[in-house]
Design an enzyme around this catalytic site. Structure first.
Site, mmCIF file in Angstrom:
data_model
loop_
_atom_site.group_PDB
_atom_site.id
_atom_site.type_symbol
_atom_site.label_atom_id
_atom_site.label_comp_id
_atom_site.label_asym_id
_atom_site.label_seq_id
_atom_site.Cartn_x
_atom_site.Cartn_y
_atom_site.Cartn_z
ATOM 1 N NE ARG A 1 -2.860 0.379 3.443
ATOM 2 C CZ ARG A 1 -3.819 0.737 4.285
ATOM 3 N NH1 ARG A 1 -5.082 0.435 4.024
ATOM 4 N NH2 ARG A 1 -3.546 1.385 5.378
ATOM 5 C CG ASP B 1 5.535 -1.600 10.538
ATOM 6 O OD1 ASP B 1 5.972 -2.149 9.503
ATOM 7 O OD2 ASP B 1 5.322 -0.383 10.616
ATOM 8 C CB THR C 1 -2.628 7.175 -2.252
ATOM 9 O OG1 THR C 1 -1.899 5.971 -2.560
ATOM 10 C CG2 THR C 1 -1.918 8.367 -2.857
ATOM 11 C CG ASP D 1 2.049 -1.751 9.548
ATOM 12 O OD1 ASP D 1 2.359 -2.946 9.351
ATOM 13 O OD2 ASP D 1 2.129 -0.895 8.659
HETATM 14 C C1 PRP Z 1 -1.045 -4.201 4.695
HETATM 15 C C2 PRP Z 1 -1.720 -5.555 4.863
HETATM 16 C C3 PRP Z 1 -2.446 -5.712 3.571
HETATM 17 C C4 PRP Z 1 -2.876 -4.301 3.274
HETATM 18 C C5 PRP Z 1 -4.321 -4.152 3.667
HETATM 19 O O1 PRP Z 1 0.081 -4.322 3.943
HETATM 20 O O2 PRP Z 1 -0.824 -6.608 5.111
HETATM 21 O O3 PRP Z 1 -1.657 -6.225 2.528
HETATM 22 O O4 PRP Z 1 -2.054 -3.434 4.055
HETATM 23 O O5 PRP Z 1 -4.800 -2.912 3.301
HETATM 24 P P1 PRP Z 1 -5.865 -2.700 2.143
HETATM 25 O O6 PRP Z 1 -6.949 -3.699 2.357
HETATM 26 O O7 PRP Z 1 -6.309 -1.275 2.361
HETATM 27 O O8 PRP Z 1 -5.171 -2.857 0.826
HETATM 28 P P2 PRP Z 1 1.104 -3.145 3.599
HETATM 29 O O9 PRP Z 1 0.896 -2.668 2.208
HETATM 30 O O10 PRP Z 1 1.101 -2.130 4.687
HETATM 31 O O11 PRP Z 1 2.499 -3.895 3.552
HETATM 32 P P3 PRP Z 1 3.205 -4.947 4.527
HETATM 33 O O12 PRP Z 1 2.663 -6.281 4.150
HETATM 34 O O13 PRP Z 1 4.645 -4.795 4.179
HETATM 35 O O14 PRP Z 1 2.902 -4.563 5.939
HETATM 36 N N1 URA Z 2 -2.602 -2.691 7.226
HETATM 37 C C1 URA Z 2 -2.377 -3.008 8.519
HETATM 38 O O1 URA Z 2 -1.374 -3.648 8.858
HETATM 39 N N2 URA Z 2 -3.295 -2.622 9.429
HETATM 40 C C2 URA Z 2 -4.391 -1.939 9.105
HETATM 41 O O2 URA Z 2 -5.191 -1.600 10.002
HETATM 42 C C3 URA Z 2 -4.598 -1.596 7.762
HETATM 43 C C4 URA Z 2 -3.701 -1.993 6.833
#
Ligand code: PRP
Ligand code: URA
Length: 211
Positions: free
Chosen positions: A105, A206, A109, A203
């Site tokens: 993500r 993280d 945005t 998150d």
């Molecule tokens: C997080 C999560 C999903 C996404 C969900 O990943 O693991 O993939 O956000 O959000 P959405 O439904 O609004 O798309 P992120 O892109 O933060 O990356 P990460 O896996 O590295 O934490």
């Molecule tokens: N990604 C996360 O890890 N947590 C949230 O709440 C939304 C997106």
């Protein structure tokens, strides 16, 4: 909601979520208790796979009318956070094939970007457990489903396993892909202005990976 399964909200499950939602929970406990929930999600996914009748010859020649799985499965994790769910799948399905789709993500945005995919050659013949702990806006999961459909996977053979979902994400996902199965540990209240799940757990990636 058709094709949406929410894990039974037992005292045990609520207890597990109470630990991982707590912002003071240290990483070791976050990983351990998230893994416990992931295992329950995988088990529920396996419960939903079709089986065929199988007659077993037991000791003394006695017969047992049982069941065996129909078809092959694979996992596909949405990197990075989805990789946390691979071990739970491996624990249940020895030598299961696992593909990867790297979607992130955009932090400004909240829109997903696709960077990379590596999937089993014969994925179109398989049931797919799509792995990502968070369904927030649904953008990342919908992009991953698009990749799977382009590779010939049947939509009703996709099981999207996640720990926590927002109502907005479930709605968007279901409108676009009504035949894809969602298995979630819980549906929270809403998204905040940064598109994080409320109350949520922050998150996930993280907290799980400690970055
Ligand atoms: C997080 C999560 C999903 C996404 C969900 O990943 O693991 O993939 O956000 O959000 P959405 O439904 O609004 O798309 P992120 O892109 O933060 O990356 P990460 O896996 O590295 O934490
Ligand atoms: N990604 C996360 O890890 N947590 C949230 O709440 C939304 C997106």
């Amino acid at each position: 909601m058709p094709n949406v399964t929410v894990l039974p909200q037992t005292n045990q499950l609520i207890g597990l979520y109470s630990i991982i939602r707590d912002q003071n929970t240290k990483r070791g406990d976050f990983v351990f208790y998230s893994d416990r929930i992931i295992r329950l999600l995988v088990e529920e996914g396996l419960n939903q796979l079709p089986v065929e009748k199988s007659v077993i010859s037991c000791h003394g020649g006695h017969e047992y009318v049982g069941a065996k799985f129909l078809g092959k499965i694979c996992g596909v994790s949405i990197v990075r956070a989805g990789e946390s769910m691979e071990m739970g799948l491996r624990d249940c399905c020895r030598s299961v094939r696992i593909g990867k789709i790297l979607i992130q993500r955009d932090e400004e945005t909240a829109l997903p970007k696709l960077f990379y995919e590596k999937l089993p050659e014969d994925i179109s013949e398989r049931y797919v457990f799509l792995l990502d702990p968070m369904l927030a806006t649904g953008g990342s999961a919908m992009m991953a489903v698009e990749v799977l459909l382009k590779r010939g996977v049947k939509s009703n053979r996709i099981f999207f396993l996640n720990l926590l979902a927002a109502p907005e994400g479930i709605k968007a996902f279901q409108e676009k892909y009504p035949d894809v199965n969602i298995i979630t540990g819980g549906i929270d209240e809403k998204l905040d202005e940064d598109k994080y799940i409320v109350p949520g757990l922050g998150d996930f990636g993280d907290r799980y990976y400690g970055i």
